[in-house]
Design a protein around this motif. Structure first.
Motif, PDB file in Angstrom:
ATOM      1  N   PRO A 515       2.451  -0.302  -0.406  1.00  0.00           N
ATOM      2  CA  PRO A 515       2.050   1.065  -0.040  1.00  0.00           C
ATOM      3  C   PRO A 515       2.611   2.107  -1.007  1.00  0.00           C
ATOM      4  O   PRO A 515       1.956   3.119  -1.302  1.00  0.00           O
ATOM      5  CB  PRO A 515       2.637   1.239   1.368  1.00  0.00           C
ATOM      6  CG  PRO A 515       2.770  -0.162   1.888  1.00  0.00           C
ATOM      7  CD  PRO A 515       3.113  -1.001   0.701  1.00  0.00           C
ATOM      8  N   LEU A 518       0.421   2.231  -3.921  1.00  0.00           N
ATOM      9  CA  LEU A 518      -0.855   2.821  -3.531  1.00  0.00           C
ATOM     10  C   LEU A 518      -0.782   4.337  -3.612  1.00  0.00           C
ATOM     11  O   LEU A 518      -1.694   4.991  -4.137  1.00  0.00           O
ATOM     12  CB  LEU A 518      -1.208   2.363  -2.117  1.00  0.00           C
ATOM     13  CG  LEU A 518      -2.585   2.736  -1.581  1.00  0.00           C
ATOM     14  CD1 LEU A 518      -3.683   2.148  -2.440  1.00  0.00           C
ATOM     15  CD2 LEU A 518      -2.733   2.246  -0.133  1.00  0.00           C
ATOM     16  N   ARG A 519       0.343   4.892  -3.117  1.00  0.00           N
ATOM     17  CA  ARG A 519       0.502   6.357  -3.181  1.00  0.00           C
ATOM     18  C   ARG A 519       0.595   6.829  -4.625  1.00  0.00           C
ATOM     19  O   ARG A 519       0.072   7.884  -4.990  1.00  0.00           O
ATOM     20  CB  ARG A 519       1.740   6.769  -2.386  1.00  0.00           C
ATOM     21  CG  ARG A 519       1.562   6.658  -0.863  1.00  0.00           C
ATOM     22  CD  ARG A 519       2.722   7.296  -0.119  1.00  0.00           C
ATOM     23  NE  ARG A 519       3.952   6.518  -0.305  1.00  0.00           N
ATOM     24  CZ  ARG A 519       4.321   5.509   0.478  1.00  0.00           C
ATOM     25  NH1 ARG A 519       3.535   5.125   1.488  1.00  0.00           N
ATOM     26  NH2 ARG A 519       5.463   4.862   0.272  1.00  0.00           N
ATOM     27  N   VAL A 557      -4.984   6.228   2.256  1.00  0.00           N
ATOM     28  CA  VAL A 557      -3.660   6.845   2.062  1.00  0.00           C
ATOM     29  C   VAL A 557      -3.617   8.197   2.766  1.00  0.00           C
ATOM     30  O   VAL A 557      -4.518   9.019   2.604  1.00  0.00           O
ATOM     31  CB  VAL A 557      -3.371   7.009   0.566  1.00  0.00           C
ATOM     32  CG1 VAL A 557      -2.050   7.760   0.362  1.00  0.00           C
ATOM     33  CG2 VAL A 557      -3.318   5.661  -0.112  1.00  0.00           C
TER      34      VAL A 557
END
Length: 557
Positions: A515, A518-519, A557
């Motif tokens: 994650p 991903l950000r 997101v």
């Protein structure tokens, strides 16, 4: 020069025949060749080529110009600029090369037209060698037809010099290759390969044929059709002088290189076994080099010949040559082994088993010539390509750290080659992927993303380095890979599809289980760029599918 000039000046119409004879007899070749490269001395030698001087002086002047222009490109150009080419060619064309007027009959013994032509041919060969504009000027002055005529009508000394000059004229000069072949040189040159011809003539005939066919498909076919292959193979015999063997191997290499017909004919003529015999240590290094080159050419586009060359025992001596004393031998051995292993799993195994890996890795060390290292990188790439066993062996031999060092060498060409070799090592080996990361491969690979010359190789290596290898993700992100990978998407289709696909796939791998990554990809602005890719009808559907998967993750997101 003054004493020599006084003697020269007295060989003229204002002096009696006895005085002319006396001065001519006082001259000798060592004296007249002891001239400098000054404009004055060059102009004197050029003036002596005139038809108004006698044959002996013409011969001496041509010999002096040969020595003057032997190795210095600047002097070659000065001699050409002084007007030497037209009178030299005129002497080749002349039916008689001495002006008998005003000469005492006793001087007739000095007049040796063929000796003059021999000296003139040598001078033109010296002037032409390695200087394309002079090669063009000599051809334009009409030198080619009389040189071709000399191949069949002169003494063996003249024939040798004529062949040498044709070699110099055609060396790396496509226009002259065509002109010399069109002038009918091929048939007499092939005839000079006969066993009844002196070795020095065979050497230069083979050398001329080598350059006439070099990277010239039309001339390759013409020379093969003229029957050159069989006598060239015969000249490879260990009973022949080394220089004859070398030029015969060179001619066979040029004849067979990238030629789908000639490489079959050369192998069928029995060339492989004698070429392999020339690889061993009892052979001079230059002959070993050319024999290796010929074997490379025979194998270049032929899997069948790769197998035949390996079966003939070429691999062990080629591996030995990786540690040879001469740079050229080492480079050529690496090149030939690269071609032998290209897309050939059997030969990959045989080369590794013959002990090639330790000397190959040593060639990647600092201090080795760039030419050798470039060829070593190519060899390494083919040796390990789709071969997990060799990949493990190269990694165990510590090949990865020097490859990573090449990525930061400052040479984009070396960076590309090193990236290609590194890709071959890691693409199917999780262990090697982690070893590449541990060797700090990611920072230089990320820097390579910013150069159009290296971006293709860098994206490919980065993609494979993280594919099914989550342990490498954090190190790649820490090296700053995300922003430049996203930036590649902003150029749309200006990059090759492979670059875009690798960039998208690498980003997808980085975010799939992280994650945090991903950000970071979202923050770098990837989402709108991916939408553009997905809406572009010219983009490959597989790339669009991957872009859709990545975009879907980003939208969450």
């Amino acid at each position: 020069m003054s004493a020599i000039q006084n003697s020269i000046d007295k060989v003229g119409p204002t002096y009696s025949g006895d005085e002319q004879l006396e001065q001519l007899e006082a001259l000798n070749l060592d004296q007249i060749c002891n001239v400098s490269a000054s404009p004055h001395d060059i102009s004197v030698m050029v003036a002596l080529l005139s038809a108004n001087t006698c044959a002996k002086l013409q011969e001496y002047a041509a010999a002096a110009l040969t020595i003057l222009s032997a190795s210095d490109p600047d002097i070659k150009r000065r001699v050409a600029a002084a007007g030497a080419i037209p009178p030299l060619v005129a002497l080749l064309l002349a039916s008689t090369v001495a002006n008998l007027q005003n000469l005492n009959w006793k001087l007739v013994t000095w007049i040796q037209p063929l000796n003059v032509k021999k000296a003139v041919a040598a001078a033109l060969a010296s002037l032409c060698y390695g200087i394309p504009d002079i090669q063009s000027k000599v051809a334009a002055a009409g030198a080619i037809p009389p040189l071709v005529s000399l191949l069949s009508s002169g003494t063996m000394d003249c024939v040798q010099r004529a062949a040498l000059t044709l070699s110099s004229l055609t060396r790396k000069h496509p226009d002259n290759q065509e002109k010399v072949a069109a002038a009918g040189a091929v048939t007499p040159l092939v005839a000079l390969l006969s066993t009844s011809t002196p070795p020095s003539v065979q050497e230069h005939a083979a050398q001329a044929l080598k350059w006439i066919v070099n990277h010239n498909r039309h001339n390759q076919s013409k020379v093969a059709a003229a029957g050159a292959i069989a006598p060239l193979v015969g000249l490879l015999s260990t009973s022949n002088p080394a220089r004859v063997q070398m030029e015969a191997a060179g001619a066979l290499a040029s004849l067979s290189y990238d030629n789908p017909h000639n490489h079959i004919k050369v192998a069928a003529a029995g060339a492989i076994a004698p070429l392999v015999a020339l690889l061993f240590t009892s052979t001079p290094p230059a002959v070993q080099e050319y024999a290796a080159l010929a074997l490379e050419s025979v194998c270049y586009i032929s899997h069948h010949n790769q197998t035949k060359v390996a079966a003939a025992g070429a691999i062990p001596p080629l591996v030995s040559l990786l540690s040879a004393a001469t740079e050229n031998c080492v480079q050529q051995a690496a090149g030939t082994l690269a071609i032998l292993t290209k897309n050939n799993p059997d030969n990959q195994g045989k080369v590794a088993a013959a002990g090639a890996i330790p000397p190959l890795v040593s060639l990647l060390s600092p201090g080795i010539s760039g030419n050798v290292q470039g060829m070593a990188l190519l060899f390494l790439t083919w040796l390990v390509s789709n071969n997990s066993g060799n990949q493990r062996k190269l990694a165990a031999a510590s090949a990865i750290p020097p490859l990573v060092a090449f990525l930061s060498s400052g040479s984009e060409a070396f960076a590309r080659h090193a990236a290609g070799a590194l890709l071959s090592l890691i693409e199917s080996s999780p262990d090697n992927k982690q070893k590449a990361a541990a060797a700090r491969a990611f920072p230089p690979l990320v820097r390579m993303l910013s150069s159009a010359a290296t971006v293709e190789q860098a994206t490919e290596v980065l993609m494979h380095a993280v594919l099914n290898c989550p342990n490498n993700h954090s190190q790649m992100v820490a090296a700053g890979a995300i922003p430049p990978l996203v930036a590649l998407l902003s150029t749309g289709t200006t990059h090759k599809a492979d670059v875009l696909s690798a960039a998208v796939m690498t980003l997808y791998q980085l975010v799939e289980y992280s994650p945090g990554n991903l950000r970071k990809v979202a923050a770098a602005g990837a989402a709108p760029l991916l939408l553009v890719l997905m809406s572009d009808s010219t983009v490959d559907p597989m790339l669009q599918s991957t872009a859709l998967l990545l975009s879907t993750k980003l939208l969450a997101v």
